[in-house]
Design a protein around this motif. Structure first.
Motif, mmCIF file in Angstrom:
data_model
loop_
_atom_site.group_PDB
_atom_site.id
_atom_site.type_symbol
_atom_site.label_atom_id
_atom_site.label_comp_id
_atom_site.label_asym_id
_atom_site.label_seq_id
_atom_site.Cartn_x
_atom_site.Cartn_y
_atom_site.Cartn_z
ATOM 1 N N ALA A 332 18.239 57.400 98.932
ATOM 2 C CA ALA A 332 17.545 58.630 99.326
ATOM 3 C C ALA A 332 16.077 58.348 99.621
ATOM 4 N N ILE A 333 15.466 57.478 98.828
ATOM 5 C CA ILE A 333 14.057 57.145 99.043
ATOM 6 C C ILE A 333 13.873 56.437 100.391
ATOM 7 N N ALA A 334 14.789 55.519 100.710
ATOM 8 C CA ALA A 334 14.706 54.846 102.013
ATOM 9 C C ALA A 334 14.827 55.859 103.141
ATOM 10 N N GLY A 335 15.707 56.845 102.980
ATOM 11 C CA GLY A 335 15.845 57.890 104.000
ATOM 12 C C GLY A 335 14.582 58.714 104.152
ATOM 13 N N LEU A 336 13.932 59.009 103.043
ATOM 14 C CA LEU A 336 12.680 59.767 103.100
ATOM 15 C C LEU A 336 11.590 58.962 103.798
ATOM 16 N N TYR A 337 11.555 57.641 103.565
ATOM 17 C CA TYR A 337 10.575 56.813 104.276
ATOM 18 C C TYR A 337 10.845 56.801 105.776
ATOM 19 N N ARG A 338 12.117 56.852 106.167
ATOM 20 C CA ARG A 338 12.422 56.917 107.600
ATOM 21 C C ARG A 338 11.904 58.227 108.192
ATOM 22 N N GLN A 339 12.069 59.326 107.441
ATOM 23 C CA GLN A 339 11.499 60.597 107.901
ATOM 24 C C GLN A 339 9.981 60.525 107.988
ATOM 25 N N MET A 344 4.562 60.212 110.518
ATOM 26 C CA MET A 344 3.315 59.489 110.250
ATOM 27 C C MET A 344 3.557 57.989 110.422
ATOM 28 N N PRO A 345 3.696 57.523 111.671
ATOM 29 C CA PRO A 345 3.933 56.097 111.898
ATOM 30 C C PRO A 345 2.787 55.259 111.346
ATOM 31 N N SER A 346 3.131 54.231 110.572
ATOM 32 C CA SER A 346 2.113 53.400 109.935
ATOM 33 C C SER A 346 2.761 52.110 109.459
ATOM 34 N N PRO A 347 2.094 50.966 109.636
ATOM 35 C CA PRO A 347 2.671 49.723 109.116
ATOM 36 C C PRO A 347 2.778 49.717 107.597
ATOM 37 N N VAL A 348 1.907 50.437 106.910
ATOM 38 C CA VAL A 348 1.997 50.516 105.450
ATOM 39 C C VAL A 348 3.254 51.285 105.044
ATOM 40 N N VAL A 349 3.553 52.370 105.758
ATOM 41 C CA VAL A 349 4.790 53.108 105.483
ATOM 42 C C VAL A 349 5.994 52.221 105.778
ATOM 43 N N GLU A 350 5.919 51.423 106.846
ATOM 44 C CA GLU A 350 7.005 50.501 107.162
ATOM 45 C C GLU A 350 7.226 49.510 106.027
ATOM 46 N N LEU A 351 6.150 49.030 105.427
ATOM 47 C CA LEU A 351 6.281 48.102 104.310
ATOM 48 C C LEU A 351 6.956 48.783 103.118
ATOM 49 N N ASN A 352 6.546 50.007 102.810
ATOM 50 C CA ASN A 352 7.183 50.739 101.717
ATOM 51 C C ASN A 352 8.656 51.003 102.006
ATOM 52 N N HIS A 353 8.954 51.286 103.275
ATOM 53 C CA HIS A 353 10.359 51.469 103.671
ATOM 54 C C HIS A 353 11.147 50.184 103.445
ATOM 55 N N ALA A 354 10.523 49.047 103.760
ATOM 56 C CA ALA A 354 11.197 47.758 103.558
ATOM 57 C C ALA A 354 11.519 47.527 102.086
ATOM 58 N N GLY A 362 19.726 45.479 99.372
ATOM 59 C CA GLY A 362 19.603 44.072 99.010
ATOM 60 C C GLY A 362 18.345 43.432 99.562
ATOM 61 N N PRO A 363 17.844 42.366 98.892
ATOM 62 C CA PRO A 363 16.586 41.741 99.292
ATOM 63 C C PRO A 363 16.609 41.129 100.693
ATOM 64 N N ALA A 364 17.764 40.660 101.145
ATOM 65 C CA ALA A 364 17.823 40.064 102.487
ATOM 66 C C ALA A 364 17.506 41.115 103.544
ATOM 67 N N ALA A 365 18.051 42.327 103.388
ATOM 68 C CA ALA A 365 17.782 43.395 104.361
ATOM 69 C C ALA A 365 16.299 43.767 104.340
ATOM 70 N N GLY A 366 15.715 43.808 103.155
ATOM 71 C CA GLY A 366 14.297 44.127 103.066
ATOM 72 C C GLY A 366 13.430 43.041 103.663
ATOM 73 N N GLU A 371 9.555 40.502 107.537
ATOM 74 C CA GLU A 371 9.237 39.455 108.511
ATOM 75 C C GLU A 371 8.899 40.039 109.878
ATOM 76 N N ARG A 372 9.504 41.153 110.232
ATOM 77 C CA ARG A 372 9.113 41.822 111.477
ATOM 78 C C ARG A 372 7.671 42.301 111.396
ATOM 79 N N LEU A 373 7.290 42.835 110.240
ATOM 80 C CA LEU A 373 5.912 43.284 110.050
ATOM 81 C C LEU A 373 4.945 42.109 110.131
ATOM 82 N N GLU A 374 5.312 41.000 109.529
ATOM 83 C CA GLU A 374 4.459 39.815 109.611
ATOM 84 C C GLU A 374 4.290 39.356 111.047
ATOM 85 N N ALA A 375 5.361 39.418 111.809
ATOM 86 C CA ALA A 375 5.324 38.917 113.182
ATOM 87 C C ALA A 375 4.447 39.768 114.086
#
Length: 431
Positions: A332-339, A344-354, A362-366, A371-375
């Motif tokens: 549910a938390i991941a879904g809320l981060y997607r909302q 509010m698009p933000s790389p910090v929000v993307e990191l929290n979503h990860a 699982g850690p591999a999906a995160g 790694e996309r954010l790093e790139a």
């Protein structure tokens, strides 16, 4: 320079005086600056005189003792210093008397402030007036936030630069331009009329949000948390909620602060070491504050679809109401981060979503998302990015890579508490 009505000295050991000086700076800086800006109209002069008053306090309190009312003492000293400087600048006597009338200092707290009818401009809180002035629409949003963090929170230029992810030189120029804009445009020092509050509120909320964040997780120094900043942000947000009782985002921000601050006591152990959310003793969380935060959020959600602060408060509520870390609904938390990313698009929000994805899928999906954010390079040098990457590599058993990532995270960590925690995690891998 003392005023017998305001200054009644008490003794104190040197260490006690040093501690009180630090605490007084955190708690009184914005009040002193806000008062001087109100009576002088000169932002640079106000900050200069406030700094001078604190410098005098550092020297005099060690020998003369600590005033019973440190804030009033500081205002008095700063006010006298402002008078002296204005006289030296050769201002005519009439203007001096008009701009710096030496009246008694009145301390107003939230409980005594009253808001009724359309008397917005007379709201008796200099700090709230100061925030609205800093957040005037004539200023760029980043300048509003920076100026208020400098003036209200007393953060250094370097601390604000770290919080806003820009260089110190860039932030210094931004602050100079913002103060010049206020002076040259004649921006009034007041809470705006009711019909102008709407457009100004988003900037004020952004400032209060960052003020709370700096208290919740400091951008530098030896202290990981600066509780007085959290307390002040909550106080000012409560005041704003009384000013705008039907604004759901104001209520959402207040709920978010209450829910996070309720965990304060459990975020460090008896030795002052950082304790992560998963390892916190939930019996130490402040349940009445959690209940208030949840109730405030539920009332806010009745108005319309959730905005950014309400969504963040919903995420915080999931954490605060989970009986154990294992029972947290990470999906549910991941879904809320997607909302949240949609509004509010933000790389910090993307990191929290990860992070949420790593916990739910699982850690591999995160790690893929990290790694996309790093790139894309938007969070280069951002300490939490390195820390998250190190943790996910650790969980995946990629220990050599994790150790290297922890080293990077330690180098970037802004506070001693975070460096100690990350060093401990790295030691688990390196022995």
């Amino acid at each position: 320079m003392s005023d017998g009505r305001l200054v009644e000295h008490t003794g104190g050991e040197p260490d006690e005086v040093e501690a009180l000086l630090a605490e007084t700076f955190r708690e009184e800086w914005s009040r002193v600056v806000a008062t001087l800006i109100r009576v002088t109209g000169d932002w640079d002069l106000a900050q200069e005189c406030a700094q001078d008053a604190f410098t005098q306090a550092t020297a005099r309190w060690r020998t003369d003792g600590v005033p019973r009312t440190p804030g009033a003492w500081l205002v008095t000293v700063a006010r006298h210093r402002a008078v002296d400087l204005l006289r030296r600048r050769g201002l005519e006597a009439a203007k001096l008397r008009e701009s710096l009338h030496l009246r008694e200092v009145t301390v107003v707290d939230d409980a005594s402030a009253t808001i009724s009818g359309t008397g917005w401009e007379t709201l008796p809180d200099d700090q709230l007036r100061l925030i609205f002035t800093c957040c005037h629409p004539a200023l760029a949003l980043e300048s509003r936030v920076a100026l208020t963090l400098r003036t209200v929170a007393g953060l250094s230029t370097a601390e604000i630069a770290r919080a806003c992810l820009v260089s110190e030189a860039t932030m210094a120029k931004r602050l100079v331009r913002a103060k010049a804009k206020i002076r040259d445009a004649g921006i009034p020092y007041r809470v705006p009329p009711a019909d102008q509050l709407g457009p100004r509120t988003s900037g004020v909320l952004a400032v209060l949000y960052l003020l709370f964040n700096e208290g919740y997780a400091a951008s530098g120094g030896d202290q990981w948390m600066r509780p007085p900043l959290c307390t002040e942000a909550i106080r000012l947000t409560r005041l704003l909620a009384r000013l705008l009782p039907t604004d759901p985002e104001v209520a959402g921000l207040l709920a978010l602060m209450l829910l996070h601050d309720a965990r304060r006591a459990a975020r460090v152990d008896s030795a002052g070491r950082l304790v992560t959310l998963a390892d916190q003793d939930r019996t130490r969380w402040h349940r009445p504050q959690i209940d208030e935060g949840v109730a405030t959020l539920e009332a806010a959600l009745e108005h319309r679809s959730a905005g950014p602060y309400q969504l963040q408060a919903l995420i915080a509520a999931h954490h605060a109401t989970a009986p154990t870390a294992e029972q947290t609904d990470w999906s549910a938390i991941a879904g809320l981060y997607r909302q949240l990313l949609r509004v509010m698009p933000s790389p910090v929000v993307e990191l929290n979503h990860a992070v949420a994805v790593a916990m739910s899928d699982g850690p591999a999906a995160g790690l893929t998302l990290v790694e996309r954010l790093e790139a894309d390079g938007r969070l280069v040098g951002y300490p939490p990015l390195a820390a998250v990457r190190a943790d996910l590599l650790h969980r995946l058993g990629r220990h050599a890579e994790a150790a290297d990532a922890y080293r990077t995270a330690i180098e970037l960590a802004p506070t001693a508490a975070e460096r100690d925690y990350l060093s401990g995690r790295r030691a688990e891998l390196t022995g």
